[in-house]
Every structure is written in structure tokens, then in C-alpha cells.
Design a protein around this motif. Sequence first.
Motif, PDB file in Angstrom:
ATOM      1  N   THR A  26      58.780  19.809 -28.828  1.00 42.44           N
ATOM      2  CA  THR A  26      60.194  19.865 -28.518  1.00 42.44           C
ATOM      3  C   THR A  26      61.115  20.118 -29.636  1.00 42.44           C
ATOM      4  OG1 THR A  26      62.013  18.250 -27.734  1.00 42.44           O
ATOM      5  CG2 THR A  26      60.080  17.417 -28.977  1.00 42.44           C
ATOM      6  N   CYS A  27      62.315  20.751 -29.201  1.00 42.59           N
ATOM      7  CA  CYS A  27      63.051  21.152 -30.508  1.00 42.59           C
ATOM      8  C   CYS A  27      64.707  21.121 -30.029  1.00 42.59           C
ATOM      9  CB  CYS A  27      62.668  22.624 -30.838  1.00 42.59           C
ATOM     10  SG  CYS A  27      62.820  23.801 -29.516  1.00 42.59           S
ATOM     11  N   LEU A  28      65.614  21.322 -31.005  1.00 44.97           N
ATOM     12  CA  LEU A  28      66.899  21.280 -30.736  1.00 44.97           C
ATOM     13  C   LEU A  28      67.471  22.201 -30.023  1.00 44.97           C
ATOM     14  CD1 LEU A  28      68.208  19.773 -34.232  1.00 44.97           C
ATOM     15  CD2 LEU A  28      67.994  18.412 -32.217  1.00 44.97           C
ATOM     16  N   GLU A  29      66.790  23.603 -30.530  1.00 45.59           N
ATOM     17  CA  GLU A  29      67.348  24.879 -29.725  1.00 45.59           C
ATOM     18  C   GLU A  29      67.138  24.844 -28.325  1.00 45.59           C
ATOM     19  OE1 GLU A  29      65.074  24.535 -32.400  1.00 45.59           O
ATOM     20  OE2 GLU A  29      66.396  25.317 -34.273  1.00 45.59           O
ATOM     21  N   ARG A  30      68.084  25.447 -27.651  1.00 42.26           N
ATOM     22  CA  ARG A  30      68.301  25.064 -26.302  1.00 42.26           C
ATOM     23  C   ARG A  30      67.487  25.967 -25.460  1.00 42.26           C
ATOM     24  NH1 ARG A  30      74.380  25.390 -26.596  1.00 42.26           N
ATOM     25  NH2 ARG A  30      73.509  26.948 -27.781  1.00 42.26           N
ATOM     26  N   THR A  31      67.381  27.272 -26.005  1.00 48.21           N
ATOM     27  CA  THR A  31      66.357  28.233 -25.449  1.00 48.21           C
ATOM     28  C   THR A  31      65.453  28.980 -26.089  1.00 48.21           C
ATOM     29  OG1 THR A  31      67.986  29.773 -26.017  1.00 48.21           O
ATOM     30  CG2 THR A  31      68.626  28.993 -24.091  1.00 48.21           C
TER      31      THR A  31
ATOM     32  N   GLY B   9      65.688  22.012 -26.263  1.00 45.65           N
ATOM     33  CA  GLY B   9      67.082  21.601 -26.113  1.00 45.65           C
ATOM     34  C   GLY B   9      67.094  19.968 -26.330  1.00 45.65           C
ATOM     35  N   TRP B  10      66.210  19.271 -27.347  1.00 42.94           N
ATOM     36  CA  TRP B  10      66.077  17.688 -27.101  1.00 42.94           C
ATOM     37  C   TRP B  10      66.048  17.479 -28.618  1.00 42.94           C
ATOM     38  CZ3 TRP B  10      67.374  14.953 -23.077  1.00 42.94           C
ATOM     39  CH2 TRP B  10      66.903  15.591 -21.701  1.00 42.94           C
TER      40      TRP B  10
ATOM     41  N   CYS C 246      64.161  11.317 -26.791  1.00 49.31           N
ATOM     42  CA  CYS C 246      64.973  12.437 -27.412  1.00 49.31           C
ATOM     43  C   CYS C 246      66.289  12.386 -26.535  1.00 49.31           C
ATOM     44  CB  CYS C 246      64.396  13.367 -26.949  1.00 49.31           C
ATOM     45  SG  CYS C 246      63.037  13.909 -28.157  1.00 49.31           S
ATOM     46  N   VAL C 247      67.267  12.877 -26.978  1.00 51.92           N
ATOM     47  CA  VAL C 247      68.441  12.925 -26.272  1.00 51.92           C
ATOM     48  C   VAL C 247      68.817  14.319 -26.237  1.00 51.92           C
ATOM     49  CG1 VAL C 247      69.624  10.834 -26.651  1.00 51.92           C
ATOM     50  CG2 VAL C 247      69.845  12.549 -28.436  1.00 51.92           C
TER      51      VAL C 247
ATOM     52  N   VAL D  36      68.577  11.319 -21.685  1.00 51.06           N
ATOM     53  CA  VAL D  36      67.643  10.919 -22.163  1.00 51.06           C
ATOM     54  C   VAL D  36      66.246  11.357 -21.774  1.00 51.06           C
ATOM     55  CG1 VAL D  36      66.280   8.689 -23.509  1.00 51.06           C
ATOM     56  CG2 VAL D  36      68.790   8.866 -23.186  1.00 51.06           C
ATOM     57  N   SER D  37      65.261  11.854 -22.612  1.00 54.56           N
ATOM     58  CA  SER D  37      63.902  12.087 -22.109  1.00 54.56           C
ATOM     59  C   SER D  37      62.980  11.507 -23.067  1.00 54.56           C
ATOM     60  CB  SER D  37      63.903  13.532 -22.448  1.00 54.56           C
ATOM     61  OG  SER D  37      62.920  14.044 -21.384  1.00 54.56           O
ATOM     62  N   TYR D  38      61.703  11.036 -22.418  1.00 52.05           N
ATOM     63  CA  TYR D  38      60.732  10.528 -23.183  1.00 52.05           C
ATOM     64  C   TYR D  38      59.509  11.615 -23.296  1.00 52.05           C
ATOM     65  CZ  TYR D  38      63.189   6.148 -23.032  1.00 52.05           C
ATOM     66  OH  TYR D  38      64.403   5.374 -22.967  1.00 52.05           O
TER      67      TYR D  38
END
Lengths: 637, 195
Positions: free
Chosen positions: A479-484, A508-509, A528-529, A550-552
Motif C-alpha cells: 500500500t502507498c500514498l500515491e493514488r494510481t 492511495g492509502w 490506513c486512511v 478507513v481500510s485495514y
Amino acid sequence: MSEKNERNERNEKNETKTLQKSFFAPLLGWKALFEKPVTIRVPKEKREAAPRYRGFHINDWEKCIGCGTCSRICPTDAITMVEVPDMKQEYGMKPQRPTIDYGRCSFCGMCVDICTTGSLQMTREYIFFSHDANDFYYAPTERGLLDKEPSEIKVGWTRDESSELLDLDRILPDAMESSERIDSFVEFVKAYSKEQAVAEAARCVECGICVDRCPQHMRIPEYIKSIWKDDLKDALKWLLKGDEEQSNLGANPLSGVCGRVCTHRCEEVCTISHRGEAVAIRWLKRYIVDNVPIEEWNDAVSFDTSKTDKKVAIVGSGPAGLSAGYFLASMGYDVNVYESMNRPGGVMRYGIPKYRLPDEALDKDIAFIEAMGVKILTGVAVGRDISFDELKNRYDAIFISTGLTLGRSTRVPGSDHPDVVQALPLLREIRDYLRGEGPEPKIAKRVVVIGGGNVAMDIARSLARLQKMKYGEVNVTLTCLERTYEEMPADLEEIEEAIEEGITINPGWGPKEVIFFPDEDKIKGLKCVKCVEVFDENKRFNPKYDESQVSYFDGDMIIEAIGQAPDYSYLPEEWKAKIQFVGPRILTNNLRQTQIPWLFAGGDIVNGPDIIHGIADGYWAARGIDEYLDSNGNVEK
Amino acid sequence: MMNSMNDASVSQELQKVFEELKSMFGSCEAVHIDARQYKLIVPSDKTLGMLTYLKSIGYSHLSIITCVDWIDEKKFELVYILFNWSNGATFLVSTFIDRDRPVFYTVKDMWPTAEYYERDVHEFFGVEFEGNENCKKPLMLELWDDLPPLRKDFDPLQYSKEHFPDRTYEKDPIHEARIIRGDIEGDIEGGEIDG
């Protein structure tokens, strides 16, 4: 009537008819005097040329990249590339445009057939008068020779399948399927066969736009041409010596490494990529290095060096350090490289996974660097085993290329747990384990990787392999911040291959906290948010979150791969204070010289993480050190 | 006439021709191009016989004789294109001859126009046609003093540079182009454009 009479009569009749016909015939012709002429009265009247007519050229200057392929194919030498003053300079194009001499042009149309962008076309225009020969020499633009509105110009000859002169499809090297490669750390992209390499080399049009883009300006068209001629020793010479007339600019002592894992910016600008697939420059480079046995390298590549009595110390045996060592040795300097780890290579040895860069490939490059006279002292950490000041006393100049060795933490609650680990140390452990030099690292059944760069891909794919080998199945979530995928800094190729290998990617998280099993010191997963924006309007890293989403992600172990930082602890404060920093990076001049005249720096600590950039740093630093030591004659120790 | 025959009946007719060719000339390779076009590759000692036979059964129009330089194989490929007016079908009769000894036989006694096609092939590839006494007479390239220009080893760029030295022009075409594009302001000197 007798037969005879009858015949006579008939003959007379016919004669009268013929006479009448021939007598009046000219009159019939006169009739045409009063009709419109059937001929076309050029130039008052224009006859439309055929749809495929090869008339005057037009060239879309916005589309044209100045590659000069039209000029090289021209069989009559009618096309010359001329520089355009004040044209914006950017990667992937040359500030020049074709000019055509219609005194030479044979209107064969090959320039149009080969045009790499499709900017050059031929029109159906063919009438032009001038008494001045100068007027037949021009630079085609969108408005053509006749300076018309582009919308009024009819295009003539157009390239079709049968007149296409470029080979647009790349020859793919054989590679293992994802289901097969996930079972081991075997290098999964196979080397080109000779037939494949020669065919791929034939696709190059020798424009050299790639050379401008390569940080080290490798002599790409030259070595590709040598492959095509099947002269691999000559190709190897281009790789290892570059342009001998320009102080070996473009040489790359780590060609075997770059032939596998280079970021290959060259391919991004390849002129063939405008209409087709870029030439596989990276795989071609690998083909050369793999196919000349190391015993023959000395034959192919030798330097005329006269030994100097100057000594240079290099701290760190990564790409920049080894490159600087190679070039300094080629100039006759006595070079010692200090490496804190047990094996040389830095990130190439301990960062990049084995399935992309096997040890043997790196060893081959390093063996030649050592054969040049570079001494690599492994297991010696500057600052621990030998002080920096000691180095300063022993050597005439120092080059530091210590790379980015410290990981960064997300610092979210729970990230101080021992099962939240950083990617870099883990990658090191995995490589040591695989070469039988270390214990088996902890391999969790479920892993969450945080990060969207190539290091994140490396650790995710390495762990996926270890999971498959140990448990028979892959369970890695990234998982990463970048959305795409496009926004992620990792190469798209890496992302695609990771997905093929069974890794789940959730872009995107933003990590919020590590979740534990109730009443147990055991990680359950990562909360994560939603990340709605990574960069602000000033393009600065400044992520914004939507806390309501929110995601787990489940995992027994969490790997942080969110960037690396330099470790300057070996530098005494006295010197550190004199060096100028830009953020975490060291500022140097073009020759990689710091504010301290005898101290040069390069690699990730100067230009950020990129192998080929580090190699270029090593090259320029070697030239800088040479200049510095040359000018100083007797250097004060 | 030709349009009244459909492809199927032409194809039937062609199959018959192939069989006859096979019985007369042994095996000959037929390459399908389209419904009404086939390429026949024949050994050079059987080429004239096959041309004669095809002419006698209606493939009587010699559209052209042409040549391909297979430099790596050291062969010239001669191609005779025969057309049949009654069914619209075409045969490309092809044969390979030695590139180092490029001699073949004339067909001008079967087709008088062949005299010119053979001169053309001689001029551009250097193939000689025995029996065509005008074969070496220049057709288009008067005073040609180099390799025949359609041979693969002929270098057009070098020829062009040698025979037509570069001239210098008294103008800056890029400057002119930038004015034409409106990138910069200025006047363009020189001739009136367009007729």
C-alpha cells in the motif's frame, strides 16, 4: 448487268465517298476551333495531382523532434539538419529541423516513409517558379514551400504498411512466466540470442537522442551498430571506453549491471517510441557484456596510462565509488576503495534483489575494475575502523559516495514493534541468506509493505518468493500514498510484474496505526486512511487524507519502504560544517567537488538514488580530482 | 469476358493449368498471391518452355520483365509477368540466375516489346539477354558510368555526392521558416511563390 459492270459501279461509288470524306475532313477539324481546348493551360489552370503524388514537403515543427533520420536516409544528400536558434531544449528532441534542397531531391519519399514521428509529409503540390536557385532550398514547415494555410494543403504520398521503413515492434527477450519465476530467485529475464540481438539492433536509426538523455551519455548508437555488425569486442570498447576523443565520455564500467537494472531513461526518449516500441537499449547492453568472455576484455579494452604517485581514497563501493575508481585508475592514480560491508557493490550487492541482478553479473564488472588496479578494502568502515582524518592524511584526495543507507520510518503508533521492519536492512539480510552467508530472515505468512517506489517492489517481490518457497503461497499486500500506478514512483514494469507474481497493490492509502491482536504482542494488520492528495499545488510532498475512509490490511509483519536517508556519521563535525548541504544532499560543482577542495562527492548523496547517475558522478569526479591534483602539483598533506 | 468469370471458375481453370504444368515441367513451385495471381518459380532451363506454353494457352500479354537483386544469395531473380485477357489471371514466372554471370536468353521473338524490357533490366541490373542485339544500348541512362543503379551494392548517396557536388546557398532557410511560421517577424526575400 454483267458482273463486271456491277463491280465497276460499286468502285465508283466508294471512290466518291472517299473523296467526299477527305475533302471535308479538314473542315471537321476546324470545328474544334470554337471549342474549349482539351489541354491544360498551366499555370493559369491547375491540374490536381494524384492522391499518392510525391510533391513538395511539409513538416509539422511541433511534432518533429529533430532526430535527423530523414537526412540520413536521403539517397541524394538533399536533406540537411540545421540548428534552430532559441528553440527550447528538452530531453527527447534536438533543436534542429530538416532543410531540403530541391536541386538534389529525387522525390523518392523515403524521408516520409521513415519519419519517426510522422511530422514530415509530402503534398500534392508540384508547381513552383523562380529564377533564383536559393528559392529551391528551404526548411519545410506546416505551410509548405508555397506558404499556404495548412488547411488548404492537400497531403499526397503517405506511408503505408508496405512502405514502412521502421521496425516498430521490439524483440522481447525470453523470460520466465510469473508462475515459474515466483518459485526462486533465478534471474527471470533471459539474455538475447545472437539472432535476437542483431534483429533488435537493426531497429535503431542512430539518431542519438538517447545519448543526450543518458546521465553518463553512453555511446548508444555506436555500440548498437557494433552489435549489428556482430563485432562485440568493438561494442564492449564503446561500453567501457566511451568516446576516446572526448576523455572517455560515455564509458560505463558497470555495463553488466546497467544492462540489467538501469532506469533506462534512454528508452523513454527513443525516437522509435513515437510510433512504436523503444529499442531495448538495456537488454542490448547486457547482451554485449554477457557475450564477451572476461578473459578477452583486456584485449578489447586497454588504456594508455602513465602511473602517477598520487593516491585517492574512495568511501563506499557503490556505483559512484566504483566508477570513480575505474576512471581514476585509467588515469594512473593509486585508488583505494573503502567498503564497510563484506562484499563490494553497495546497493547493487545488498539492495537490488538477485532475480534482477545476480551476483555473477556484478562480479564480472567489478573483476574488471579491480584488474584496472582499483583496490577494494571490504569490511573496513570509515569512521569505525579507520578515521576520516586518517584518510585525509594518507591520501591526496577523497571521494565520498556512501549512499542512502538509513531507512525512514512512518512513525505511526505501533511502528516501534520488532515486527515492523525497514526494507533496506531486510533486503540485505535476504541477499546474505541467499548466498549462504547469513541466517534465514523472518518470513511472515502475511506481509504488508508500505511504499510505492522500486525498493518497495523489491522487498515485496523478494518476500513473495520466500513465502512461496517456504509456505507454498504468496500473501503480500502493498500500500502507498500515491493514488494510481502512474503516480507511484516505481517503474510501471515493476508494478506489472509484482501483480503477476500475486502481490496485491492498494494505492492511495496512508498508514494510520499498527493494529495488534487483543491482549497479544502480535501484529494483526495496518489501519490506513484514504489519501486524497500526495503533492500540494507547489508540487511539494504534503499528503492530505480523508479520515472518514478507513481500510485495514492484514499482516503479521509490516515493512516500511518509504525512502532512505544518508548516514554522515563518519564525517567529523569540523569537515561537515564546511560542506554545503541542500536538504540531506551535498552540494558540489560540475566536477563533483565540495566546498573542501580535496573532498569530492557523488552518487545518491549528491543526486539521489539512480545507478547511472552515480556512474556519471564517478566519471566527473575522476576528472575533477585529476584536474585538482594536476593543478596542485605538490599537494600539502 | 474477364469480369464475367468469377474467382471460383478462374481458380478451377488455374488448377487445371497447374496440373498440366506439372506433367510437362515436373515440379514447379506456385505461390498464391490472390485469387487471380500466382507466382511460378521455375529452374532457368525450363523458363522459356514454360513461357511458350503459357503464351499458347492464353497468357499472351507480357506486362513487363523485371528483376530482383538477391545480393546475399548471389542471385538475380528474373520475373516475367504474363496476363490472360480472357480470364483476368496473371502469372509471375520467376527464375533465378547466377549474379556473378548474369546472362539469360531473350524472349523478343515471342514478344517484340520484350526488347525494351530487356534493355531496361540490363541497364538497371546488368543482366544480359543473349539474342537481343540491342540489349546493351542505353535506354534511359545515357552516359552512365557506374554500377547498374538498382543493384543492391550501388550506393546512391555516394554517386549523388560524387556527381553532384554540394552548392552553397545565400540564405538561411531556418530563419525564413521561422518567419513563415510566425515565430519571428521579418521579410522573406526572393522569388514569387506559386504560379
